[in-house]
Design a protein around this motif. Structure first.
Motif, PDB file in Angstrom:
ATOM      1  N   GLY A 155       0.859  -1.362   0.094  1.00 19.95           N
ATOM      2  CA  GLY A 155       0.038  -0.026  -0.034  1.00 19.95           C
ATOM      3  C   GLY A 155       0.939   1.302   0.002  1.00 19.95           C
ATOM      4  N   MET A 156       2.035   1.342   0.764  1.00 17.38           N
ATOM      5  CA  MET A 156       2.789   2.438   0.700  1.00 17.38           C
ATOM      6  C   MET A 156       3.582   2.741  -0.379  1.00 17.38           C
ATOM      7  SD  MET A 156       5.826   3.135   3.635  1.00 17.38           S
ATOM      8  CE  MET A 156       4.851   2.369   4.748  1.00 17.38           C
TER       9      MET A 156
ATOM     10  N   ALA B 277      -0.951   6.530   1.072  1.00 17.80           N
ATOM     11  CA  ALA B 277      -1.857   6.372   2.104  1.00 17.80           C
ATOM     12  C   ALA B 277      -3.279   6.826   1.842  1.00 17.80           C
ATOM     13  CB  ALA B 277      -1.422   6.826   3.611  1.00 17.80           C
ATOM     14  N   VAL B 278      -3.313   7.983   1.587  1.00 10.25           N
ATOM     15  CA  VAL B 278      -4.691   8.583   0.877  1.00 10.25           C
ATOM     16  C   VAL B 278      -5.380   7.767  -0.180  1.00 10.25           C
ATOM     17  CG1 VAL B 278      -5.701  10.704   0.138  1.00 10.25           C
ATOM     18  CG2 VAL B 278      -4.090  10.911   1.838  1.00 10.25           C
ATOM     19  N   PHE B 279      -4.815   7.065  -0.762  1.00  5.39           N
ATOM     20  CA  PHE B 279      -5.260   6.230  -1.965  1.00  5.39           C
ATOM     21  C   PHE B 279      -5.215   5.076  -1.604  1.00  5.39           C
ATOM     22  CE2 PHE B 279      -3.720   9.995  -4.369  1.00  5.39           C
ATOM     23  CZ  PHE B 279      -4.787  10.500  -5.129  1.00  5.39           C
ATOM     24  N   SER B 280      -4.844   4.485  -0.510  1.00  9.57           N
ATOM     25  CA  SER B 280      -4.940   3.087  -0.248  1.00  9.57           C
ATOM     26  C   SER B 280      -5.615   2.730   0.932  1.00  9.57           C
ATOM     27  CB  SER B 280      -3.305   2.512   0.054  1.00  9.57           C
ATOM     28  OG  SER B 280      -2.872   3.030   1.246  1.00  9.57           O
ATOM     29  N   PHE B 281      -5.964   3.785   1.816  1.00 12.22           N
ATOM     30  CA  PHE B 281      -6.917   3.498   3.247  1.00 12.22           C
ATOM     31  C   PHE B 281      -8.198   2.916   2.758  1.00 12.22           C
ATOM     32  CE2 PHE B 281      -4.803   6.398   6.522  1.00 12.22           C
ATOM     33  CZ  PHE B 281      -3.563   5.407   6.424  1.00 12.22           C
ATOM     34  N   GLU B 282      -8.696   2.103   3.699  1.00 15.58           N
ATOM     35  CA  GLU B 282     -10.075   1.208   3.312  1.00 15.58           C
ATOM     36  C   GLU B 282     -11.061   2.254   2.864  1.00 15.58           C
ATOM     37  OE1 GLU B 282     -12.835  -2.273   5.277  1.00 15.58           O
ATOM     38  OE2 GLU B 282     -11.055  -1.362   6.449  1.00 15.58           O
ATOM     39  N   TYR B 283     -11.427   3.368   3.813  1.00 15.95           N
ATOM     40  CA  TYR B 283     -12.332   4.094   3.588  1.00 15.95           C
ATOM     41  C   TYR B 283     -12.064   5.658   2.899  1.00 15.95           C
ATOM     42  CZ  TYR B 283     -14.340   1.070   6.774  1.00 15.95           C
ATOM     43  OH  TYR B 283     -14.784  -0.355   7.280  1.00 15.95           O
TER      44      TYR B 283
ATOM     45  N   THR C 181      -6.258   8.712   9.890  1.00 22.52           N
ATOM     46  CA  THR C 181      -6.990   9.677   8.907  1.00 22.52           C
ATOM     47  C   THR C 181      -6.205  10.597   8.301  1.00 22.52           C
ATOM     48  OG1 THR C 181      -9.132   9.298  10.357  1.00 22.52           O
ATOM     49  CG2 THR C 181      -9.195  10.797   8.626  1.00 22.52           C
ATOM     50  N   LEU C 182      -6.289  10.618   7.023  1.00 26.04           N
ATOM     51  CA  LEU C 182      -5.243  11.730   6.526  1.00 26.04           C
ATOM     52  C   LEU C 182      -5.890  12.574   5.464  1.00 26.04           C
ATOM     53  CD1 LEU C 182      -2.120   9.609   5.480  1.00 26.04           C
ATOM     54  CD2 LEU C 182      -2.317  11.337   7.362  1.00 26.04           C
ATOM     55  N   ILE C 183      -5.396  13.954   5.510  1.00 27.48           N
ATOM     56  CA  ILE C 183      -6.070  14.803   4.425  1.00 27.48           C
ATOM     57  C   ILE C 183      -5.001  15.205   3.600  1.00 27.48           C
ATOM     58  CG2 ILE C 183      -7.053  17.198   4.030  1.00 27.48           C
ATOM     59  CD1 ILE C 183      -8.444  16.768   6.793  1.00 27.48           C
ATOM     60  N   ALA C 184      -4.972  15.371   2.352  1.00 28.65           N
ATOM     61  CA  ALA C 184      -4.081  15.777   1.392  1.00 28.65           C
ATOM     62  C   ALA C 184      -4.563  17.067   0.570  1.00 28.65           C
ATOM     63  CB  ALA C 184      -3.472  14.608   0.494  1.00 28.65           C
ATOM     64  N   VAL C 185      -3.894  18.065   0.774  1.00 27.67           N
ATOM     65  CA  VAL C 185      -4.152  19.325  -0.018  1.00 27.67           C
ATOM     66  C   VAL C 185      -3.193  19.388  -1.152  1.00 27.67           C
ATOM     67  CG1 VAL C 185      -4.525  21.695   0.049  1.00 27.67           C
ATOM     68  CG2 VAL C 185      -5.145  20.286   1.979  1.00 27.67           C
TER      69      VAL C 185
ATOM     70  N   ALA D 114      -8.960  10.318   3.539  1.00 30.64           N
ATOM     71  CA  ALA D 114      -9.259   8.836   3.620  1.00 30.64           C
ATOM     72  C   ALA D 114      -8.837   8.569   4.865  1.00 30.64           C
ATOM     73  CB  ALA D 114      -8.376   7.908   2.593  1.00 30.64           C
ATOM     74  N   SER D 115      -9.521   7.470   5.379  1.00 28.55           N
ATOM     75  CA  SER D 115      -9.128   6.868   6.913  1.00 28.55           C
ATOM     76  C   SER D 115      -9.153   5.319   6.806  1.00 28.55           C
ATOM     77  CB  SER D 115     -10.244   7.278   7.774  1.00 28.55           C
ATOM     78  OG  SER D 115     -10.054   6.901   8.985  1.00 28.55           O
ATOM     79  N   ARG D 116      -8.639   4.683   7.765  1.00 29.60           N
ATOM     80  CA  ARG D 116      -8.777   3.188   8.126  1.00 29.60           C
ATOM     81  C   ARG D 116      -9.943   3.070   9.102  1.00 29.60           C
ATOM     82  NH1 ARG D 116      -4.894   1.443  10.900  1.00 29.60           N
ATOM     83  NH2 ARG D 116      -3.444   3.163  11.279  1.00 29.60           N
ATOM     84  N   ASP D 117     -10.692   4.130   9.253  1.00 27.49           N
ATOM     85  CA  ASP D 117     -11.758   3.992  10.466  1.00 27.49           C
ATOM     86  C   ASP D 117     -12.962   4.689   9.772  1.00 27.49           C
ATOM     87  OD1 ASP D 117     -13.526   5.090  12.598  1.00 27.49           O
ATOM     88  OD2 ASP D 117     -12.454   3.599  13.701  1.00 27.49           O
TER      89      ASP D 117
END
Length: 221
Positions: free
Chosen positions: A51-52, A134-140, A182-186, A199-202
């Protein structure tokens, strides 16, 4: 830098390092004629996390672990170690910097005709790219891209905790972390403003973030 790399493993929900094999690392070293410390350490701690290293853009290996073959790119003045998902942009360090611990990273999107510096430290580039993946691979995640302007980007920066993972990747990206998972990419989109991904894993954390983020960017609930 090793501690930062181990933090990346935790970000992806790993309990321990996820390395490339010694054989894989030696194949890369042989092809380049050496390895900067920052890149070798990354291979030994994070190189084996799919994923990374392949969610959006791809870490290159000689055995095509992540689809692309390292040796597709001739190792001339620049040693290419990462490629964008459509093979338009690639990232490299200068061969003349190969003995430096943490050299700058350069990007080209015209097959090597022109190169520009995208990050002044290889370790920071790798961390930034890991956060983007991570933003493109997290489940949610939210499939919609949020279009934002300067005032929205400023509001996000004031609302959410900033992460030291920024870089000149693509046209520049900053990261924020509302929760540990949880991450936000700007992403700077030039004259068109900004594009915001999160995106987030939760699932609950994703929804809580969305409830704050969308109004900040001028979207009605």
């Amino acid at each position: 830098m090793e501690e930062r790399y181990l933090e990346l493993c935790k970000l992806f929900g790993l309990d321990a390092a996820s390395p490339l094999s010694d054989k894989q690392i030696e194949e890369i070293r042989d092809y380049f004629g050496g390895l900067p410390k920052a890149l070798e350490s990354y291979y030994r701690i994070c190189g084996g996390c799919s994923g990374m290293n392949s969610a959006q853009d791809f870490l290159l290996t000689a055995d095509k672990t992540y689809h692309y073959d390292l040796k597709k790119w001739e190792c001339g003045d620049y040693c290419v170690f990462c490629v964008e998902n459509q093979s338009v942009s690639v990232w490299a360090f200068r061969r003349s910097d190969i003995d430096k611990d943490d050299p700058p990273v350069y990007e080209t999107y015209d097959n090597g005709k022109t190169w520009f510096e995208t990050c002044d430290r290889l370790s920071q580039y790798l961390i930034s790219h890991a956060y983007l993946n991570a933003v493109f691979s997290f489940e949610y995640s939210d499939e919609d891209v949020i279009e934002a302007d300067e005032s929205h980007a400023k509001a996000i920066a004031e609302e959410f905790p900033h992460v030291d993972a920024d870089s000149g990747l693509y046209t520049g990206v900053k990261f924020y972390q509302p929760f540990d998972d949880t991450l936000i990419a700007v992403m700077n989109n030039g004259e068109e403003g900004y594009q915001v991904f999160f995106a987030s894993r939760d699932e609950d954390h994703l929804e809580e973030t969305a409830d704050i983020l969308y109004p900040l960017c001028g979207y009605e609930e």
